[in-house]
Design an enzyme around this catalytic site. Sequence first.
Site, PDB file in Angstrom:
ATOM      1  N   GLU A 174     -29.137 -40.813  61.433  1.00  0.00           N
ATOM      2  CA  GLU A 174     -28.261 -41.342  62.468  1.00  0.00           C
ATOM      3  C   GLU A 174     -28.872 -41.100  63.852  1.00  0.00           C
ATOM      4  O   GLU A 174     -28.879 -41.984  64.700  1.00  0.00           O
ATOM      5  CB  GLU A 174     -26.882 -40.686  62.351  1.00  0.00           C
ATOM      6  CG  GLU A 174     -25.787 -41.505  62.958  1.00  0.00           C
ATOM      7  CD  GLU A 174     -24.407 -40.877  62.731  1.00  0.00           C
ATOM      8  OE1 GLU A 174     -24.294 -39.893  61.970  1.00  0.00           O
ATOM      9  OE2 GLU A 174     -23.452 -41.374  63.333  1.00  0.00           O
ATOM     10  N   GLY A 216     -16.585 -40.036  66.241  1.00  0.00           N
ATOM     11  CA  GLY A 216     -15.342 -39.321  66.035  1.00  0.00           C
ATOM     12  C   GLY A 216     -15.569 -37.988  65.340  1.00  0.00           C
ATOM     13  O   GLY A 216     -14.917 -36.988  65.628  1.00  0.00           O
ATOM     14  N   ALA A 217     -16.529 -37.954  64.408  1.00  0.00           N
ATOM     15  CA  ALA A 217     -16.729 -36.748  63.612  1.00  0.00           C
ATOM     16  C   ALA A 217     -18.014 -35.993  63.915  1.00  0.00           C
ATOM     17  O   ALA A 217     -18.133 -34.814  63.615  1.00  0.00           O
ATOM     18  CB  ALA A 217     -16.675 -37.096  62.120  1.00  0.00           C
ATOM     19  N   SER A 218     -19.009 -36.669  64.497  1.00  0.00           N
ATOM     20  CA  SER A 218     -20.259 -35.962  64.794  1.00  0.00           C
ATOM     21  C   SER A 218     -20.847 -36.467  66.103  1.00  0.00           C
ATOM     22  O   SER A 218     -20.414 -37.478  66.655  1.00  0.00           O
ATOM     23  CB  SER A 218     -21.276 -36.170  63.663  1.00  0.00           C
ATOM     24  OG  SER A 218     -21.725 -37.507  63.618  1.00  0.00           O
ATOM     25  N   THR A 219     -21.826 -35.733  66.596  1.00  0.00           N
ATOM     26  CA  THR A 219     -22.528 -36.142  67.811  1.00  0.00           C
ATOM     27  C   THR A 219     -24.011 -35.835  67.623  1.00  0.00           C
ATOM     28  O   THR A 219     -24.361 -34.871  66.945  1.00  0.00           O
ATOM     29  CB  THR A 219     -21.949 -35.433  69.064  1.00  0.00           C
ATOM     30  OG1 THR A 219     -22.602 -35.948  70.239  1.00  0.00           O
ATOM     31  CG2 THR A 219     -22.149 -33.926  69.022  1.00  0.00           C
ATOM     32  N   GLN A 220     -24.875 -36.704  68.176  1.00  0.00           N
ATOM     33  CA  GLN A 220     -26.304 -36.545  67.994  1.00  0.00           C
ATOM     34  C   GLN A 220     -27.023 -36.455  69.336  1.00  0.00           C
ATOM     35  O   GLN A 220     -26.654 -37.147  70.282  1.00  0.00           O
ATOM     36  CB  GLN A 220     -26.906 -37.743  67.239  1.00  0.00           C
ATOM     37  CG  GLN A 220     -26.595 -37.795  65.756  1.00  0.00           C
ATOM     38  CD  GLN A 220     -25.174 -38.248  65.454  1.00  0.00           C
ATOM     39  OE1 GLN A 220     -24.400 -37.563  64.824  1.00  0.00           O
ATOM     40  NE2 GLN A 220     -24.814 -39.391  65.956  1.00  0.00           N
TER      41      GLN A 220
END
Length: 490
Positions: A174, A216-220
């Site tokens: 991702e 909403g659930a993760s960040t990169q």
Amino acid sequence: MEDRKDSELKRFCSRNLLVILGFSFILAVVALLAVGLTQNKSLPENVKYGIVLDAGSSHTSLYIYTWPAEKENDTGVVHQIEECKVKGPGISKYAQRVNDIELYLAECMERAKEVVPQSQHQETPVYLGATAGMRLLRIENEPLANRVLNTVTNSLSRYPFDFQGARIITGQEEGAYGWITINYLLGKFTQKLRWLNLMPKGDDTQGTYGALDLGGASTQITFVPQNKSTESPDNALHFRLYGKDYSIYTHSFLCYGKDQALMQKLAKDIQDTNGTLRDPCFHPGYEKVMNISDLYKSPCTKRFETTLPFHQFQIQGTGNYQQCQQSILQLFNTSYCPYSRCSFDGVFLPPLEGDFGAFSAFYYVMEFLNFTSGETPSQEKVMDKMKEFCSLRWEELKTNFGAVKEKYLSEYCFSGTYILSLLLNGYHFTADSWKHIHFMGKGESGQQMEVPLKNGRIELPHFPLAYLFSKLTSLVCDTFPHELHVIPPE
Ligand SMILES: *[C@@H]1O[C@H](CO)[C@@H](O)[C@H](O)[C@H]1NC(C)=O
Ligand SMILES: *[C@@H]1O[C@H](CO)[C@@H](O)[C@H](O)[C@H]1NC(C)=O
Ligand SMILES: *[C@@H]1O[C@H](CO)[C@@H](O)[C@H](O)[C@H]1NC(C)=O
Ligand SMILES: *[C@@H]1O[C@H](CO)[C@@H](O)[C@H](O)[C@H]1NC(C)=O
Ligand SMILES: *[C@@H]1O[C@H](CO)[C@@H](O)[C@H](O)[C@H]1NC(C)=O
Ligand SMILES: *[C@@H]1O[C@H](CO)[C@@H](O)[C@H](O)[C@H]1NC(C)=O
């Protein structure tokens, strides 16, 4: 069963590829098509289509791409011709009602049947890539996650297209997709090509943009660090693009997307209350009742789970930016770091380098707050705005923004404060490096993407997925991050 999956994956991976993403102003494409229609009465026939479903944690979107079937100078322009938003929540929310998945996907798949000419249906590939919402479900209950994927597979296989697979992409993928996409769209790979041949081989990767993606659930966070040797191999990706080698740093923080970060914050703060949570991240006058069971369902809140003497709690907004920020900072554990430098929770982070494009929810939230036209606003300006915005009374806000869904409207104070905290305290952007963050939406990059074609196929063997700013995605083989070869245009 495993064999089938393996062979499916192999088939999927060995096919040369696919997709991707192109992207352009839909308007420009519409204009183009309109011209084609009026001049010709029909669309050019030698066009190929590809369909990608991006199954995010809070919603699913279907994208249809088209590109010329005949190679012309080995380069073709890929256009996104359709985006269909699937009605309903993210696909992981269907874990307890898999029978509804078919209907959930039907409207957009029917739309795809209309958009793609019938004669092309059989050769049009369809991919589904799921992200952190499904990663969480898999942690919670792997058989259930598999059941969701199998149901999706069965549903999509019933359409007349060439279904290629549904899978959960990794956080690394991702991050890499976001980085590749943004740099494609900014022309960072192709632009320099001519120059490169003339220039001595030097350190010319400095020109790429880092990618900051918030879901909403993760960040990169993904960028080319100054120091090529890394302290943490898990965070390093190496690949070749247009004949050039890139070593990038990437990390995906599961549970730190804006929705799961809010769940974490509520689970943490509810511990010290009697069931009434006076919450500085919501507007004064805002009240909402939530079930503890819903809060504890997510694996992200496990660390704060305790036995509470109530099953429901009530949020009462107090609207205080500073206090909201203090509460959010407690989510980042900065007290230990096994490396020379860390972001938080013991994760390695090399010194920030160069410009960054911040997209997805980073963009939507800043856009709502009116910060996306023109230059990146100073930190102080954003903080002042958040102070003022969070303190607005809920009734007043609802009157001013009647058109915005209440659920979204109520969370901009938290989200804006969270974004500031994540960038400044989580990733350690300073007053100086903050100026290098560019909040980017679709409008920032209207260019079409040119991709090399061979025999009408897009020749990005393990393709760039695309997470566009707005997160268009497609998917990829497991091996992708480590060997991505893109055939350079002549
Ligand atoms: C392909 O090359 C020919 C001749 O060099 C040129 O006339 C044509 O415009 C090119 N097509 C594209 C799409 O670049
Ligand atoms: C680069 O990283 C290596 C290994 O992590 C370290 O030994 C070296 O000192 C670093 N070089 C610079 C210039 O920071
Ligand atoms: C819980 O505490 C709040 C003050 O924080 C108080 O106003 C409220 O009455 C208490 N509720 C119950 C059910 O005891
Ligand atoms: C809480 O759970 C009950 C049943 O368990 C349900 O009826 C109710 O709608 C839930 N409330 C909220 C706010 O989700
Ligand atoms: C931070 O993480 C370390 C290591 O896991 C742990 O020992 C410590 O208790 C954590 N601190 C907080 C405030 O959660
Ligand atoms: C953004 O600007 C518009 C137009 O000036 C204004 O109506 C709106 O209230 C602003 N939004 C916020 C969140 O301040």
